[in-house]
Scaffold this motif. Sequence first.
Motif, PDB file in Angstrom:
ATOM      1  N   GLY A  95       0.932  -1.429  -0.038  1.00  0.00           N
ATOM      2  CA  GLY A  95       0.074   0.072   0.066  1.00  0.00           C
ATOM      3  C   GLY A  95       0.731   1.352   0.060  1.00  0.00           C
ATOM      4  N   LEU A  96       2.235   1.156  -0.355  1.00  0.00           N
ATOM      5  CA  LEU A  96       3.007   2.367  -0.485  1.00  0.00           C
ATOM      6  C   LEU A  96       3.279   2.725  -1.903  1.00  0.00           C
ATOM      7  N   THR A  97       3.680   3.884  -2.138  1.00  0.00           N
ATOM      8  CA  THR A  97       4.039   4.639  -3.436  1.00  0.00           C
ATOM      9  C   THR A  97       5.557   4.669  -3.209  1.00  0.00           C
ATOM     10  N   ASN A  98       6.011   4.812  -4.573  1.00  0.00           N
ATOM     11  CA  ASN A  98       7.832   4.848  -4.662  1.00  0.00           C
ATOM     12  C   ASN A  98       8.374   5.945  -4.020  1.00  0.00           C
ATOM     13  N   GLU A  99       7.212   7.027  -4.112  1.00  0.00           N
ATOM     14  CA  GLU A  99       7.729   8.354  -3.356  1.00  0.00           C
ATOM     15  C   GLU A  99       7.663   8.021  -1.808  1.00  0.00           C
ATOM     16  N   GLU A 100       6.976   7.337  -1.337  1.00  0.00           N
ATOM     17  CA  GLU A 100       7.026   7.087   0.322  1.00  0.00           C
ATOM     18  C   GLU A 100       8.011   6.422   0.584  1.00  0.00           C
ATOM     19  N   VAL A 101       8.614   5.268  -0.493  1.00  0.00           N
ATOM     20  CA  VAL A 101       9.777   4.489  -0.229  1.00  0.00           C
ATOM     21  C   VAL A 101      11.181   5.164  -0.192  1.00  0.00           C
ATOM     22  N   ALA A 102      11.060   6.229  -1.396  1.00  0.00           N
ATOM     23  CA  ALA A 102      12.069   7.014  -1.426  1.00  0.00           C
ATOM     24  C   ALA A 102      12.228   7.809  -0.060  1.00  0.00           C
ATOM     25  N   LYS A 103      11.242   8.279   0.226  1.00  0.00           N
ATOM     26  CA  LYS A 103      11.403   9.097   1.523  1.00  0.00           C
ATOM     27  C   LYS A 103      11.919   8.448   2.778  1.00  0.00           C
ATOM     28  N   LYS A 104      11.465   7.134   2.792  1.00  0.00           N
ATOM     29  CA  LYS A 104      11.661   6.646   4.113  1.00  0.00           C
ATOM     30  C   LYS A 104      13.366   5.903   3.889  1.00  0.00           C
TER      31      LYS A 104
ATOM     32  N   ASN B  86      16.237  10.677  -2.814  1.00  0.00           N
ATOM     33  CA  ASN B  86      14.996  11.603  -3.979  1.00  0.00           C
ATOM     34  C   ASN B  86      14.331  10.505  -4.892  1.00  0.00           C
ATOM     35  N   GLN B  87      13.280  10.612  -5.306  1.00  0.00           N
ATOM     36  CA  GLN B  87      12.762   9.741  -6.240  1.00  0.00           C
ATOM     37  C   GLN B  87      13.490   9.238  -7.481  1.00  0.00           C
ATOM     38  N   ALA B  88      14.371  10.298  -7.940  1.00  0.00           N
ATOM     39  CA  ALA B  88      14.998   9.981  -9.212  1.00  0.00           C
ATOM     40  C   ALA B  88      16.260   8.728  -8.857  1.00  0.00           C
ATOM     41  N   THR B  89      16.753   9.102  -7.503  1.00  0.00           N
ATOM     42  CA  THR B  89      17.677   8.231  -7.054  1.00  0.00           C
ATOM     43  C   THR B  89      17.077   6.792  -6.953  1.00  0.00           C
ATOM     44  N   TYR B  90      15.902   6.900  -6.418  1.00  0.00           N
ATOM     45  CA  TYR B  90      15.342   5.407  -5.809  1.00  0.00           C
ATOM     46  C   TYR B  90      14.670   4.748  -7.425  1.00  0.00           C
ATOM     47  N   TYR B  91      14.459   5.697  -8.481  1.00  0.00           N
ATOM     48  CA  TYR B  91      14.199   4.727  -9.634  1.00  0.00           C
ATOM     49  C   TYR B  91      15.499   4.560 -10.434  1.00  0.00           C
ATOM     50  N   ARG B  92      16.689   4.928  -9.987  1.00  0.00           N
ATOM     51  CA  ARG B  92      17.769   4.543 -10.907  1.00  0.00           C
ATOM     52  C   ARG B  92      18.450   3.266  -9.991  1.00  0.00           C
ATOM     53  N   LYS B  93      18.076   3.147  -8.706  1.00  0.00           N
ATOM     54  CA  LYS B  93      18.425   2.254  -7.882  1.00  0.00           C
ATOM     55  C   LYS B  93      17.545   0.971  -8.288  1.00  0.00           C
ATOM     56  N   LYS B  94      16.185   1.197  -8.268  1.00  0.00           N
ATOM     57  CA  LYS B  94      15.166   0.352  -8.615  1.00  0.00           C
ATOM     58  C   LYS B  94      15.254  -0.380 -10.119  1.00  0.00           C
ATOM     59  N   ARG B  95      15.619   0.252 -10.886  1.00  0.00           N
ATOM     60  CA  ARG B  95      15.900  -0.163 -12.361  1.00  0.00           C
ATOM     61  C   ARG B  95      17.387  -0.695 -12.535  1.00  0.00           C
ATOM     62  N   GLY B  96      18.140  -0.669 -11.583  1.00  0.00           N
ATOM     63  CA  GLY B  96      19.323  -1.551 -11.749  1.00  0.00           C
ATOM     64  C   GLY B  96      20.453  -0.536 -12.066  1.00  0.00           C
ATOM     65  N   PHE B  97      20.290   0.754 -12.332  1.00  0.00           N
ATOM     66  CA  PHE B  97      21.363   1.586 -12.954  1.00  0.00           C
ATOM     67  C   PHE B  97      22.714   1.988 -11.934  1.00  0.00           C
ATOM     68  N   SER B  98      22.063   1.896 -10.495  1.00  0.00           N
ATOM     69  CA  SER B  98      22.985   2.004  -9.392  1.00  0.00           C
ATOM     70  C   SER B  98      22.508   0.818  -8.433  1.00  0.00           C
ATOM     71  N   ASP B  99      23.245   0.482  -7.427  1.00  0.00           N
ATOM     72  CA  ASP B  99      23.016  -0.449  -6.641  1.00  0.00           C
ATOM     73  C   ASP B  99      22.247   0.412  -5.173  1.00  0.00           C
ATOM     74  N   PHE B 100      21.475  -0.778  -4.499  1.00  0.00           N
ATOM     75  CA  PHE B 100      21.146  -0.185  -3.185  1.00  0.00           C
ATOM     76  C   PHE B 100      22.181  -0.527  -2.048  1.00  0.00           C
ATOM     77  N   TYR B 101      22.339   0.320  -1.226  1.00  0.00           N
ATOM     78  CA  TYR B 101      23.352   0.186  -0.135  1.00  0.00           C
ATOM     79  C   TYR B 101      22.619  -0.935   0.971  1.00  0.00           C
ATOM     80  N   ARG B 102      23.610  -1.753   1.480  1.00  0.00           N
ATOM     81  CA  ARG B 102      22.767  -2.651   2.387  1.00  0.00           C
ATOM     82  C   ARG B 102      22.031  -2.427   3.305  1.00  0.00           C
TER      83      ARG B 102
END
Length: 140
Positions: free
Chosen positions: A14-23, A27-43
């Motif tokens: 029940g969450l949005t990408n914006e809410e996940v990025a905020k947590k 920012n949303q653009a960074t979350y999008y790049r990580k989610k799409r595999g253009f950069s890695d998520f930190y542990r």
Amino acid sequence: MNWIALEAKTKEAGLTNEEVAKKLSINQATYYRKKRGFSDFYREEIRIITDLLNLSPEDVNYIFLPINLRKRKKRGGSCMDLFVKNGNQIYKVNYICMCNECRKRGMPELELVDQEGNYVDYIKMSDLFNGKYELFQKNK
């Protein structure tokens, strides 16, 4: 990175990408790049997402592990070599076990070998998220 599965789990929670990025405090653009595999998520980001979306260990593996790692066969080839760092020690991931015990636990184990190919240890995939080990890859 399986961004479609991450998107589905986000909506299921029940969450949005914006809410996940905020947590994650990004920012949303960074979350999008990580989610799409253009950069890695930190542990730590993976831990936050796991808690936020109430992901099972199987979900975490399915979403965040590279496809070639999930499908890797014992002593089989791969387009990249995977390594685990523990302090100053670097070990090669030789095999990913998904035996019946690992399946019951919902968590594969990694067989680690030293630079000469000698067996060192098996570690649970969850050990990669406790700060003791770091997984990385080298392209051939």
